[in-house]
Design a protein around this motif. Structure first.
Motif, short mmCIF file in Angstrom:
data_model
loop_
_atom_site.label_atom_id
_atom_site.label_comp_id
_atom_site.label_asym_id
_atom_site.label_seq_id
_atom_site.Cartn_x
_atom_site.Cartn_y
_atom_site.Cartn_z
N GLY A 9 0.81 -1.23 0.00
CA GLY A 9 0.00 0.00 0.00
C GLY A 9 0.83 1.27 0.00
O GLY A 9 1.74 1.41 -0.81
N THR A 12 4.40 3.97 4.11
CA THR A 12 5.01 4.92 5.06
C THR A 12 6.08 4.23 5.89
O THR A 12 7.07 4.85 6.26
N LEU A 14 7.99 1.82 4.72
CA LEU A 14 9.12 1.77 3.78
C LEU A 14 9.83 3.13 3.78
O LEU A 14 11.06 3.19 3.84
N LEU A 167 1.07 4.54 14.01
CA LEU A 167 1.92 4.50 12.81
C LEU A 167 3.26 5.19 13.05
O LEU A 167 4.31 4.72 12.62
C1 GRF Z 1 -0.56 0.27 8.39
O1 GRF Z 1 -1.84 -0.06 8.91
C2 GRF Z 1 0.46 -0.31 9.28
O2 GRF Z 1 -0.03 -0.35 10.59
C3 GRF Z 1 0.63 -1.71 8.79
O3 GRF Z 1 0.32 -1.67 7.40
C4 GRF Z 1 -0.44 -0.49 7.11
C5 GRF Z 1 0.18 0.34 6.02
O4 GRF Z 1 1.50 0.60 6.31
N1 GRF Z 1 1.98 -2.14 9.03
P1 GRF Z 1 2.40 1.42 5.23
O5 GRF Z 1 2.01 2.87 5.38
O6 GRF Z 1 2.03 0.88 3.84
O7 GRF Z 1 3.82 1.17 5.62
#
Ligand code: GRF
Length: 190
Positions: A9, A12, A14, A167
């Motif tokens: 997704g 963040t 990463l 997060l």
């Molecule tokens: C977030 O819900 C985080 O808690 C879990 O995955 C989701 C997306 O994370 N690890 P990211 O922003 O794609 O790293």
């Protein structure tokens, strides 16, 4: 140490690793490849901007192939929404870590992902939540815990408020957890 990061997704987590690697906080880390389970995941753009090789791999056999080609010694699941195949777990036993947005073993496993985790924590009236970095084994969110950090649940928190607070903590402990694994302090030598 070459690290591959698996994403699905926004990326963040990463981004936090990219920033800390570039910023000198993770000098021992080279992010060798970012592999996404989804086309168009924003995490892929983050990787491209940082000059990191990327791949999209939907089937686990493809993921394994990309991992082998990357030369990665450690695999980080960062917002990765698939269950890894037993073959991958076997190939990289005790060298795969995941970041989960709760204090495992609470609110983890099938069904608890993304905003659902925080909704459940609030509905249960918990006073605190947090994030966990753990080794990945054949189960979902069942591997040995590497590092955990608590976060307060505030009165009136919406799931989104709590998600954002957790997060931030995820971003901090993911890098710390990766360091511990690389330094072998957490059985990296297994
Ligand atoms: C977030 O819900 C985080 O808690 C879990 O995955 C989701 C997306 O994370 N690890 P990211 O922003 O794609 O790293």
């Amino acid at each position: 140490t070459k690290v591959a990061v698996l994403v699905s997704g926004g990326g963040t987590n990463l981004q936090a690793l990219i920033d800390k690697t570039a910023g000198g906080e993770l000098p021992q880390v080279e992010i060798a490849k970012v592999i996404s389970s989804k086309d168009g995941a924003f995490a892929l753009e983050r990787a491209e901007k940082a000059g990191i090789a990327t791949a999209v791999a939907k089937e686990q056999a493809e993921v394994l192939d990309e991992l082998k080609k990357s030369g990665a010694e450690i695999i980080v699941l960062a917002g990765y929404m698939r269950v890894l195949s037993p073959e991958i777990i076997e190939n990289y036993r005790n060298r795969i870590i995941n970041i989960h947005p709760s204090l495992i073993p609470k609110y983890c496993g099938k069904g608890f992902y993304g905003i659902r985790v925080h909704k459940a924590v609030i509905e249960a009236g918990e006073k605190e939540s947090g994030a966990t970095v753990h080794y990945v084994d054949e189960g979902v969110d069942t591997g040995e815990i590497i590092i955990q950090k608590k976060v307060p649940v505030m009165k009136g928190d919406t799931p989104e408020d709590l998600a954002a607070r957790v997060l931030e903590t995820e971003h901090k402990i993911l890098a710390e957890g990766l360091k511990l694994v690389i330094d072998g302090l957490k059985g990296g030598k297994k």
